[in-house]
Design a protein around this motif. Structure first.
Motif: not given
Length: 170
Positions: A76-98
């Motif tokens: 699992y990987f995620s990264a996010g940032t605050s954009l001040g008054e606009f709010g915050s955004v983030a991107l995430s990725l989850k992967s299963l390896d069987v």
């Protein structure tokens, strides 16, 4: 004329999908059994309650790798940032390896010598905004993809959350 159907009925096999979405991520959430879902903040809140992303106005990243049951590995990987008054955004990725699963048949129950590797991937885009000193909202839009052999299933999901802070102690 009546028909009785049970959840474990033979006709219901293989009718669920995206069960990997139910596997939790993040050390704090897993350690408490999800007990503080209502007031989780920061990048880890994307999985539990996306409204908590904008509570901490900073940039964050998180990587998690877990050995799950039956030799399943979860990344699992995620990264996010605050954009001040606009709010915050983030991107995430989850992967299963069987891993590689041997192909067996009735004629060759020990395997044909061939294998297949199921793939389970979820990509999410999160937006969160603190509306007042007590209320924050958030939403997470996810693209879900499952591939097993030559069968592919894809879909979208939306999570939404609200956090209301009564006072500093609650």
């Amino acid at each position: 004329f009546a028909i009785t159907a049970y959840a474990g009925d033979e006709s219901r096999k293989g009718t669920t999908g995206a069960d990997h979405l139910l596997i939790p991520v993040g050390a704090r959430g897993i350690a408490t059994g999800g007990a503080f879902v209502a007031f989780m903040d920061g990048i880890e809140s994307i999985y539990y309650n996306p409204a908590g992303l904008d509570i901490t106005s900073r940039s964050e990243a998180m990587f998690s790798y877990m050995n799950y049951v039956a030799d399943i590995n979860i990344s699992y990987f995620s990264a996010g940032t605050s954009l001040g008054e606009f709010g915050s955004v983030a991107l995430s990725l989850k992967s299963l390896d069987v891993g590689d699963i041997p192909i067996t048949t009735n004629e060759l129950p020990d395997g044909t010598g061939s294998t297949y590797s199921p793939s389970f991937i979820t990509i999410g885009l999160t937006y969160s905004k603190t509306l007042t000193d007590r209320v924050s909202i958030g939403t997470n839009v996810k693209f879900i993809n499952e591939t097993i052999g030559n069968t592919i299933a894809s879909g979208f999901a939306i999570d939404a959350g609200v956090q209301y802070k009564f006072n500093n102690n609650l």
